[in-house]
Design a protein around this motif. Structure first.
Motif, mmCIF file in Angstrom:
data_model
loop_
_atom_site.group_PDB
_atom_site.id
_atom_site.type_symbol
_atom_site.label_atom_id
_atom_site.label_comp_id
_atom_site.label_asym_id
_atom_site.label_seq_id
_atom_site.Cartn_x
_atom_site.Cartn_y
_atom_site.Cartn_z
ATOM 1 N N MET A 1 14.857 18.015 -2.448
ATOM 2 C CA MET A 1 13.841 18.641 -3.294
ATOM 3 C C MET A 1 13.667 17.779 -4.558
ATOM 4 N N VAL A 2 12.439 17.336 -4.802
ATOM 5 C CA VAL A 2 12.128 16.486 -5.960
ATOM 6 C C VAL A 2 11.047 17.214 -6.764
ATOM 7 N N ASN A 3 11.149 17.151 -8.069
ATOM 8 C CA ASN A 3 10.232 17.907 -8.935
ATOM 9 C C ASN A 3 8.846 17.261 -8.987
ATOM 10 N N THR A 4 7.997 17.685 -8.046
ATOM 11 C CA THR A 4 6.603 17.220 -7.985
ATOM 12 C C THR A 4 5.720 18.444 -7.738
ATOM 13 N N GLY A 5 4.437 18.204 -7.575
ATOM 14 C CA GLY A 5 3.512 19.308 -7.305
ATOM 15 C C GLY A 5 3.368 19.634 -5.829
ATOM 16 N N LEU A 6 4.249 19.123 -4.968
ATOM 17 C CA LEU A 6 4.135 19.342 -3.519
ATOM 18 C C LEU A 6 4.010 20.829 -3.194
ATOM 19 N N LEU B 1 0.861 -1.188 0.000
ATOM 20 C CA LEU B 1 0.000 0.000 0.000
ATOM 21 C C LEU B 1 0.895 1.235 0.000
ATOM 22 N N VAL B 2 0.706 2.095 -1.018
ATOM 23 C CA VAL B 2 1.425 3.371 -1.060
ATOM 24 C C VAL B 2 0.407 4.476 -0.828
ATOM 25 N N THR B 3 0.477 5.161 0.327
ATOM 26 C CA THR B 3 -0.442 6.281 0.540
ATOM 27 C C THR B 3 0.027 7.448 -0.326
ATOM 28 N N GLY B 4 -0.922 8.205 -0.844
ATOM 29 C CA GLY B 4 -0.547 9.284 -1.759
ATOM 30 C C GLY B 4 0.094 8.749 -3.028
ATOM 31 N N GLY B 5 -0.360 7.570 -3.454
ATOM 32 C CA GLY B 5 0.243 6.936 -4.631
ATOM 33 C C GLY B 5 -0.310 7.426 -5.959
ATOM 34 N N GLY B 6 -1.159 8.450 -5.926
ATOM 35 C CA GLY B 6 -1.755 8.938 -7.169
ATOM 36 C C GLY B 6 -0.973 10.046 -7.841
ATOM 37 N N ALA B 7 0.107 10.506 -7.220
ATOM 38 C CA ALA B 7 0.874 11.615 -7.816
ATOM 39 C C ALA B 7 2.314 11.588 -7.264
ATOM 40 N N GLY B 8 3.184 12.320 -7.942
ATOM 41 C CA GLY B 8 4.517 12.606 -7.418
ATOM 42 C C GLY B 8 5.364 11.392 -7.065
ATOM 43 N N ILE B 9 6.012 11.480 -5.924
ATOM 44 C CA ILE B 9 6.939 10.426 -5.486
ATOM 45 C C ILE B 9 6.182 9.114 -5.255
ATOM 46 N N ALA C 1 5.018 3.648 -6.733
ATOM 47 C CA ALA C 1 4.015 2.610 -7.020
ATOM 48 C C ALA C 1 4.299 1.969 -8.380
ATOM 49 N N ARG C 2 4.613 2.801 -9.375
ATOM 50 C CA ARG C 2 4.882 2.253 -10.717
ATOM 51 C C ARG C 2 6.146 1.391 -10.705
ATOM 52 N N ALA C 3 7.183 1.868 -10.024
ATOM 53 C CA ALA C 3 8.449 1.116 -9.990
ATOM 54 C C ALA C 3 8.254 -0.212 -9.265
#
Ligand SMILES: NC(=O)c1ccc[n+]([C@@H]2O[C@H](COP(=O)([O-])OP(=O)(O)OC[C@H]3O[C@@H](n4cnc5c(N)ncnc54)[C@H](OP(=O)(O)O)[C@@H]3O)[C@@H](O)[C@H]2O)c1
Length: 244
Positions: free
Chosen positions: A184-189, A9-17, A22-24
């Motif tokens: 810092m990772v390039n996401t919409g955070l 289970l990945v919480t917040g798995g719909g975007a970003g990190i 989740a895909r990896a």
């Protein structure tokens, strides 16, 4: 850590990190549930990556976390890995923050209360598994009490502390506890455009997954690896620059 054939289970798995993780993990042959509040977004993700299992959930409330436990175990009864990734970031100097407490308290509830509560909820199930894992996503800001996001940094410092204590507490059981400490990772955070100077998310996540698979339990990257291993004096110097 074995990262194949698991039920995750990945919480917040719909975007970003969370989505990249989740895909990896799905590509490595794991079954992966992704959760988030935005059902339409989860639907889009599953159309793009069939096989990911969407579960709508809001981890900001105790009731939402109770429901997530039930829904996740209904979808994957052999769930053996929880990735506490969901998080938000509010950018506001404390003295100038005029938002009401309900809004401000969300950051504490999502970033700290939720991972602690979800660990408590899943632990009885995990202790009965042949080998389970709890992976908490903190931040390089866990080591730097910055004024631009003071409560965010404090929630991540708390999560870092809790993760170490939980790892020690579960030594001698079959439950492993790991921490991912993103730079810092390039996401919409925190809103679009705030993290564009960050590391590309797929590059970061590939390194993290490789290192988790190799058995590392505390994983920084680039600047956050520097912060994770810095002395108090070095951190004070960096903080003085950031806080001005
Ligand atoms: N990006 C960075 O520079 C960076 C640096 C250090 C640490 N981190 C940490 O990495 C984690 C992932 O952040 P990100 O950069 O990937 O941010 P992101 O792109 O904004 O993604 C955050 C995810 O969390 C979910 N989420 C937020 N509140 C939630 C709630 N109440 N219930 C369920 N899901 C919720 C969001 O989905 P919904 O909106 O659909 O709920 C979204 O999928 C966070 O813990 C963050 O603090 C990020």
């Amino acid at each position: 850590m074995d990262l194949s054939g698991r039920n995750i289970l990945v919480t917040g798995g719909g975007a970003g990190i969370g989505l990249a993780l989740a895909r990896a993990l799905h590509a490595k042959g794991n079954r992966v549930i992704i959760c988030g509040r935005d059902e339409a977004r989860l639907g889009e993700v599953v159309r793009e990556t069939p096989g990911l299992i969407p579960v709508r959930a809001d981890v900001a409330t105790a009731a939402g976390r109770d429901a997530l436990l039930a829904d996740a175990l209904a979808r994957l009864p052999d769930l053996d890995m929880l990735v506490n990734n969901a998080g938000i970031q509010r950018r506001a100097k404390f003295h100038a923050d005029a938002a009401d407490w309900t809004e401000r308290a969300q950051e504490i509830a999502i970033n700290f209360e939720a991972p602690v509560h979800l660990a408590a909820l899943f632990l009885p199930h995990f202790l009965a598994c042949p080998g389970a894992a709890i992976v908490n996503v903190s931040s390089g800001l866990a080591f730097l009490p910055v004024t631009f996001a003071p409560v965010y940094a404090a929630t991540k410092a708390a999560l870092h502390s809790f993760t170490i204590a939980l790892r020690d507490d579960l030594r001698g059981t079959r439950v492993k506890v790991a921490e991912i400490i993103p730079p810092m990772v390039n996401t919409g955070l925190g809103g679009q455009g705030l993290h564009v100077a960050g590391v590309p998310v797929d590059i970061f996540v590939k390194a993290v997954v490789d290192r988790l698979a190799a058995g590392e339990l505390e994983i920084g990257y680039d600047m956050s690896e520097k912060f994770r291993t810095a002395s108090r004096e070095e951190l004070a110097g960096i903080l003085a620059q950031l806080n001005g």
